[in-house]
Design a protein around this motif. Sequence first.
Motif, PDB file in Angstrom:
ATOM      1  N   LEU A 163       7.653   8.419   6.523  1.00 29.30           N
ATOM      2  CA  LEU A 163       7.522   7.093   5.909  1.00 29.30           C
ATOM      3  C   LEU A 163       7.120   6.047   6.946  1.00 29.30           C
ATOM      4  CD1 LEU A 163      10.595   7.112   3.503  1.00 29.30           C
ATOM      5  CD2 LEU A 163       8.193   7.001   2.823  1.00 29.30           C
ATOM      6  N   MET A 164       7.724   6.116   8.134  1.00 34.13           N
ATOM      7  CA  MET A 164       7.388   5.141   9.175  1.00 34.13           C
ATOM      8  C   MET A 164       5.936   5.266   9.630  1.00 34.13           C
ATOM      9  SD  MET A 164      10.768   4.737  11.601  1.00 34.13           S
ATOM     10  CE  MET A 164      10.979   6.480  11.918  1.00 34.13           C
ATOM     11  N   VAL A 165       5.377   6.460   9.497  1.00 34.68           N
ATOM     12  CA  VAL A 165       3.985   6.659   9.894  1.00 34.68           C
ATOM     13  C   VAL A 165       3.026   6.264   8.776  1.00 34.68           C
ATOM     14  CG1 VAL A 165       2.262   8.398  10.519  1.00 34.68           C
ATOM     15  CG2 VAL A 165       4.537   8.476  11.558  1.00 34.68           C
ATOM     16  N   PHE A 166       3.291   6.750   7.549  1.00 33.60           N
ATOM     17  CA  PHE A 166       2.288   6.638   6.495  1.00 33.60           C
ATOM     18  C   PHE A 166       2.398   5.374   5.656  1.00 33.60           C
ATOM     19  CE2 PHE A 166       1.888  11.111   7.507  1.00 33.60           C
ATOM     20  CZ  PHE A 166       0.508  11.285   7.467  1.00 33.60           C
ATOM     21  N   VAL A 167       3.550   4.732   5.594  1.00 36.60           N
ATOM     22  CA  VAL A 167       3.613   3.452   4.872  1.00 36.60           C
ATOM     23  C   VAL A 167       2.739   2.403   5.562  1.00 36.60           C
ATOM     24  CG1 VAL A 167       5.103   1.534   4.207  1.00 36.60           C
ATOM     25  CG2 VAL A 167       5.827   3.879   3.745  1.00 36.60           C
ATOM     26  N   PRO A 168       2.875   2.192   6.887  1.00 36.92           N
ATOM     27  CA  PRO A 168       1.969   1.224   7.535  1.00 36.92           C
ATOM     28  C   PRO A 168       0.495   1.626   7.440  1.00 36.92           C
ATOM     29  CG  PRO A 168       3.849   1.718   8.948  1.00 36.92           C
ATOM     30  CD  PRO A 168       3.884   2.706   7.839  1.00 36.92           C
ATOM     31  N   LEU A 169       0.208   2.934   7.551  1.00 36.75           N
ATOM     32  CA  LEU A 169      -1.176   3.370   7.439  1.00 36.75           C
ATOM     33  C   LEU A 169      -1.751   3.067   6.058  1.00 36.75           C
ATOM     34  CD1 LEU A 169      -1.162   6.838   9.279  1.00 36.75           C
ATOM     35  CD2 LEU A 169      -2.245   4.714  10.050  1.00 36.75           C
ATOM     36  N   ALA A 170      -0.947   3.337   5.013  1.00 38.34           N
ATOM     37  CA  ALA A 170      -1.412   3.083   3.645  1.00 38.34           C
ATOM     38  C   ALA A 170      -1.601   1.591   3.401  1.00 38.34           C
ATOM     39  CB  ALA A 170      -0.424   3.676   2.641  1.00 38.34           C
ATOM     40  N   VAL A 171      -0.661   0.771   3.863  1.00 36.46           N
ATOM     41  CA  VAL A 171      -0.765  -0.681   3.673  1.00 36.46           C
ATOM     42  C   VAL A 171      -1.981  -1.222   4.418  1.00 36.46           C
ATOM     43  CG1 VAL A 171       0.355  -2.887   4.166  1.00 36.46           C
ATOM     44  CG2 VAL A 171       1.701  -0.981   3.264  1.00 36.46           C
ATOM     45  N   ARG A 172      -2.177  -0.754   5.646  1.00 36.99           N
ATOM     46  CA  ARG A 172      -3.334  -1.210   6.423  1.00 36.99           C
ATOM     47  C   ARG A 172      -4.635  -0.831   5.739  1.00 36.99           C
ATOM     48  NH1 ARG A 172      -4.773   0.789  12.594  1.00 36.99           N
ATOM     49  NH2 ARG A 172      -6.665  -0.483  12.871  1.00 36.99           N
ATOM     50  N   ARG A 173      -4.711   0.406   5.238  1.00 37.72           N
ATOM     51  CA  ARG A 173      -5.925   0.841   4.557  1.00 37.72           C
ATOM     52  C   ARG A 173      -6.152   0.043   3.275  1.00 37.72           C
ATOM     53  NH1 ARG A 173     -10.863   2.924   5.414  1.00 37.72           N
ATOM     54  NH2 ARG A 173     -11.656   3.805   3.470  1.00 37.72           N
ATOM     55  N   TYR A 174      -5.078  -0.253   2.552  1.00 41.74           N
ATOM     56  CA  TYR A 174      -5.173  -1.027   1.314  1.00 41.74           C
ATOM     57  C   TYR A 174      -5.717  -2.433   1.582  1.00 41.74           C
ATOM     58  CZ  TYR A 174      -3.543  -3.475  -2.889  1.00 41.74           C
ATOM     59  OH  TYR A 174      -3.464  -4.246  -4.025  1.00 41.74           O
TER      60      TYR A 174
END
Length: 288
Positions: A272-283
Amino acid sequence: MTTLTETERGTGAGRETAPGLLARAGWAVADSWVVARRYLFHLVYKPDELVGTLMVPVLAVLLFGFVFGEAMGAVMGAPGEEYREFLMPGLFALTMAFGIGNTTIAVVTDAGRGVIDRFRTLPMAPSSLLVGRSMADVLSAVVDLAVLAGMGLLVGWQWHNGPLPALAALGLLLLLRLAFTWIGIYLGLVVRSPEAAMKFFSLVFPLAMVAETFVPTDTMPDWLVPVAEWNPLSATVIAARELFGNTTAAASDSWIAQNALLMAVVWPLVLLMVFVPLAVRRYRRLSR
């Protein structure tokens, strides 16, 4: 000259007040629930997607529980019903992992149809689309687990340690599903088509097979054992078996196996710590 209110004097001009933060948080939660309901209603009106998701684990119960189960159980010294008790927690986790495919395809389909762009033009919390998607997926995972648990009871599986440990095991499985949901959201925002998403989904199969899902890791080749033991899926499977009381086979004496309950929490949190920021940044970059 402007006059500061009492709240602004206490917090400083330009800073957000506590009631303002609470209002925004409530707004975000309400908007996220609206988005989640939209996805859940979509499943109600098109139940073929839910049925398709459940087909793989249900067939796995029948195939590995009855067709291949006798042979695999004999190798483990746990034939018949004993092997099916060992198998079911692995299938629970397998279903949580396969959810990556549904999430990725749903997100990339929404992006291709302009649904995400339309949501972005609405007066709603910016985070609500992604959070609502994750909420809907976790809630649908509850239905998946309920169906599989019912199927397991029919073939002889049961939990032995009481309701509270069983609920804790289900909680760990849903935590894993939440982590995989955000991986799926990120992949759905990255790939360009459902066809490309299916190629990413094929990577889930090695993840699911090289783990404690079907057989203990000590039956695998020596070079493969560390890979299987450090697979995030294995920690959740071992922990769920312990909590359900389905420990037919003795756990490995490695550190990761002996601390499976801890790692069943740590692994999803790390993901979660890796992919939540990645998903938000991509969004956020979608509008650029």
